[in-house]
Design a protein around this motif. Structure first.
Motif, PDB file in Angstrom:
ATOM      1  N   ILE A  52       7.344  -8.323  -4.799  1.00  0.00           N
ATOM      2  CA  ILE A  52       7.076  -9.765  -4.857  1.00  0.00           C
ATOM      3  C   ILE A  52       8.077 -10.530  -3.986  1.00  0.00           C
ATOM      4  N   LYS A  53       9.330 -10.111  -4.010  1.00  0.00           N
ATOM      5  CA  LYS A  53      10.345 -10.751  -3.172  1.00  0.00           C
ATOM      6  C   LYS A  53      10.033 -10.564  -1.689  1.00  0.00           C
ATOM      7  N   THR A  54       9.583  -9.368  -1.316  1.00  0.00           N
ATOM      8  CA  THR A  54       9.217  -9.115   0.084  1.00  0.00           C
ATOM      9  C   THR A  54       8.023  -9.960   0.500  1.00  0.00           C
ATOM     10  N   LEU A  55       7.028 -10.086  -0.378  1.00  0.00           N
ATOM     11  CA  LEU A  55       5.865 -10.917  -0.074  1.00  0.00           C
ATOM     12  C   LEU A  55       6.270 -12.380   0.101  1.00  0.00           C
ATOM     13  N   GLU A  56       7.195 -12.852  -0.718  1.00  0.00           N
ATOM     14  CA  GLU A  56       7.674 -14.226  -0.555  1.00  0.00           C
ATOM     15  C   GLU A  56       8.400 -14.410   0.782  1.00  0.00           C
ATOM     16  N   SER A  57       9.141 -13.392   1.206  1.00  0.00           N
ATOM     17  CA  SER A  57       9.826 -13.474   2.505  1.00  0.00           C
ATOM     18  C   SER A  57       8.815 -13.545   3.645  1.00  0.00           C
ATOM     19  N   VAL A  58       7.754 -12.741   3.556  1.00  0.00           N
ATOM     20  CA  VAL A  58       6.722 -12.771   4.609  1.00  0.00           C
ATOM     21  C   VAL A  58       6.026 -14.123   4.632  1.00  0.00           C
ATOM     22  N   ARG A  59       5.777 -14.700   3.456  1.00  0.00           N
ATOM     23  CA  ARG A  59       5.152 -16.024   3.407  1.00  0.00           C
ATOM     24  C   ARG A  59       6.076 -17.093   3.991  1.00  0.00           C
ATOM     25  N   GLU A  60       7.380 -16.989   3.712  1.00  0.00           N
ATOM     26  CA  GLU A  60       8.332 -17.937   4.301  1.00  0.00           C
ATOM     27  C   GLU A  60       8.354 -17.814   5.822  1.00  0.00           C
ATOM     28  N   LEU A  61       8.257 -16.577   6.328  1.00  0.00           N
ATOM     29  CA  LEU A  61       8.200 -16.375   7.778  1.00  0.00           C
ATOM     30  C   LEU A  61       6.957 -17.025   8.376  1.00  0.00           C
ATOM     31  N   ASP A 130      -1.147   7.959 -10.280  1.00  0.00           N
ATOM     32  CA  ASP A 130      -1.822   6.675 -10.028  1.00  0.00           C
ATOM     33  C   ASP A 130      -0.815   5.586  -9.670  1.00  0.00           C
ATOM     34  N   LEU A 131       0.330   5.577 -10.358  1.00  0.00           N
ATOM     35  CA  LEU A 131       1.370   4.589 -10.058  1.00  0.00           C
ATOM     36  C   LEU A 131       1.916   4.779  -8.641  1.00  0.00           C
ATOM     37  N   ILE A 132       2.123   6.028  -8.233  1.00  0.00           N
ATOM     38  CA  ILE A 132       2.624   6.297  -6.873  1.00  0.00           C
ATOM     39  C   ILE A 132       1.604   5.855  -5.837  1.00  0.00           C
ATOM     40  N   ALA A 133       0.319   6.136  -6.089  1.00  0.00           N
ATOM     41  CA  ALA A 133      -0.722   5.702  -5.153  1.00  0.00           C
ATOM     42  C   ALA A 133      -0.781   4.179  -5.069  1.00  0.00           C
ATOM     43  N   HIS A 134      -0.634   3.524  -6.217  1.00  0.00           N
ATOM     44  CA  HIS A 134      -0.622   2.053  -6.217  1.00  0.00           C
ATOM     45  C   HIS A 134       0.563   1.511  -5.419  1.00  0.00           C
ATOM     46  N   GLN A 135       1.726   2.116  -5.567  1.00  0.00           N
ATOM     47  CA  GLN A 135       2.910   1.668  -4.826  1.00  0.00           C
ATOM     48  C   GLN A 135       2.735   1.868  -3.323  1.00  0.00           C
ATOM     49  N   HIS A 136       2.131   2.982  -2.921  1.00  0.00           N
ATOM     50  CA  HIS A 136       1.835   3.192  -1.499  1.00  0.00           C
ATOM     51  C   HIS A 136       0.873   2.119  -0.977  1.00  0.00           C
ATOM     52  N   GLY A 137      -0.105   1.761  -1.796  1.00  0.00           N
ATOM     53  CA  GLY A 137      -1.020   0.702  -1.377  1.00  0.00           C
ATOM     54  C   GLY A 137      -0.325  -0.636  -1.228  1.00  0.00           C
ATOM     55  N   VAL A 138       0.627  -0.928  -2.125  1.00  0.00           N
ATOM     56  CA  VAL A 138       1.387  -2.186  -2.026  1.00  0.00           C
ATOM     57  C   VAL A 138       2.191  -2.226  -0.734  1.00  0.00           C
ATOM     58  N   VAL A 139       2.852  -1.120  -0.400  1.00  0.00           N
ATOM     59  CA  VAL A 139       3.643  -1.061   0.838  1.00  0.00           C
ATOM     60  C   VAL A 139       2.736  -1.212   2.058  1.00  0.00           C
ATOM     61  N   LEU A 140       1.555  -0.618   2.002  1.00  0.00           N
ATOM     62  CA  LEU A 140       0.612  -0.738   3.116  1.00  0.00           C
ATOM     63  C   LEU A 140       0.166  -2.195   3.297  1.00  0.00           C
ATOM     64  N   ILE A 141      -0.137  -2.871   2.202  1.00  0.00           N
ATOM     65  CA  ILE A 141      -0.564  -4.276   2.292  1.00  0.00           C
ATOM     66  C   ILE A 141       0.547  -5.145   2.861  1.00  0.00           C
ATOM     67  N   LEU A 142       1.789  -4.921   2.424  1.00  0.00           N
ATOM     68  CA  LEU A 142       2.913  -5.701   2.950  1.00  0.00           C
ATOM     69  C   LEU A 142       3.122  -5.446   4.440  1.00  0.00           C
ATOM     70  N   SER A 143       2.969  -4.193   4.878  1.00  0.00           N
ATOM     71  CA  SER A 143       3.129  -3.874   6.304  1.00  0.00           C
ATOM     72  C   SER A 143       2.052  -4.558   7.141  1.00  0.00           C
ATOM     73  N   GLU A 144       0.806  -4.527   6.656  1.00  0.00           N
ATOM     74  CA  GLU A 144      -0.275  -5.194   7.397  1.00  0.00           C
ATOM     75  C   GLU A 144      -0.072  -6.708   7.426  1.00  0.00           C
TER      76      GLU A 144
END
Length: 316
Positions: A52-61, A130-144
């Motif tokens: 969530i903190k990383t997403l807020e940083s991307v939004r601030e950018l 399932d939790l690990i797959a979800h975390q990988h998806g979160v990192v992918l969304i943040l990278s995109e």
């Protein structure tokens, strides 16, 4: 037909009386009942907080780029130094977001060895995957998301670079035209100068004319030196812009490659989850088959023992 009576209120009253008998107060009972009705949300994981903190940083950018878009593109609003400062701040933002995403990715690899507990307190392998797959998806969304924001700033940098080229090209053309014009009318100028000198020789001396020509030549040379310096400065700016654009494109390419790798890891995690589920089903089937075969063997030995005893008794 017997009548049905609702005893829910009697049950609640009996529970309240029992709780008061065990030392509970009315306020504690009210708080306990409210906790049953409105349940508290579970605490967030450290990975979720960091995401969530990383997403807020991307939004601030993104907000910063949108806010300074006109200042960065329009050359009449700000100076070159201010535009360089904006670009430096954006690069610092992107670097910080990239480091946060790398930290999240490394945290996924570090938490793979841990165990996940279900609500009954037992470990569940499928829920952990399932939790690990979800975390990988979160990192992918943040990278995109970061890649899309950097692509917006790349377009702004391209516009700035194109404006610098458009400002530099007319100066080059003017200088070339001046050189061609100075080379072409050299002979006619000599003829005109000779005619003028003949006329002026008759009226005044040639000394003041030579002084004026010398002054004009000096001014022309000074102007040429100034234009040459300006052209060198523009060429140096073009070179720096090209290098910065290439570096930013390289960084965006690396971010995209990492996003593709994360997508590949996410697909592998999902496939591993499916394989674990199929393995659990096969294990349960094998356990059922093992129990049935064990029952059949016990029944077979029991019948065989009873038959031997029966034959022995019959033979006697």
């Amino acid at each position: 037909m017997s009548r049905v009576r609702d005893r829910a209120e009697d049950f609640k009253e009996s529970v309240r009386v029992a709780a008061l008998g065990h030392g509970y107060t009315e306020s504690q009972l009210a708080a306990l009942m409210s906790s049953f009705i409105i349940r508290k949300p579970p605490p967030k994981l450290p990975f979720t907080k960091a995401a969530i903190k990383t997403l807020e940083s991307v939004r601030e950018l993104e907000k910063f780029i949108v806010k300074h878009r006109k200042d960065y593109v329009d050359m009449h609003r700000t100076t070159e130094q201010e535009r360089d400062n904006i670009e430096h701040e954006v690069s610092v933002f992107v670097k910080a977001c990239k480091e946060q995403i790398d930290i999240l990715k490394n945290r996924i690899h570090e938490e793979k060895g841990g165990s996940t507990k279900t609500w009954l307190g037992t470990s569940d392998e499928s829920s952990r995957l399932d939790l690990i797959a979800h975390q990988h998806g979160v990192v992918l969304i943040l990278s995109e998301r970061l890649h899309s924001v950097t692509a917006q700033f790349d377009r702004l940098r391209t516009m700035r670079f194109q404006d610098a080229i458009n400002r530099a090209m007319p100066r080059k053309r003017i200088q070339k035209k001046r050189e061609t014009k100075a080379a072409e009318p050299s002979k006619p100028n000599l003829v005109l100068k000779s005619d003028v000198s003949k006329v002026e020789d008759q009226e005044v001396s040639t000394a003041p004319l030579r002084v004026q020509e010398q002054l004009l030549d000096d001014e022309t040379r000074a102007l040429q030196v100034e234009l040459t310096n300006l052209l060198d400065a523009v060429q140096e700016t073009e070179t720096k812009m090209i290098e910065m654009s290439a570096l930013n494109h390289l960084m965006s390419t690396h971010v995209l490659q990492q996003a593709q790798q994360i997508q590949y890891l996410y697909d592998q995690a999902v496939e591993a989850t499916n394989n674990v589920e199929r393995g659990n089903k096969e294990l349960s089937q094998a356990i059922q088959r093992n129990s049935s075969s064990r029952t059949f063997l016990l029944l077979f030995f029991f019948v065989l023992t009873f038959s031997v005893l029966f034959l022995d008794w019959y033979s006697k």
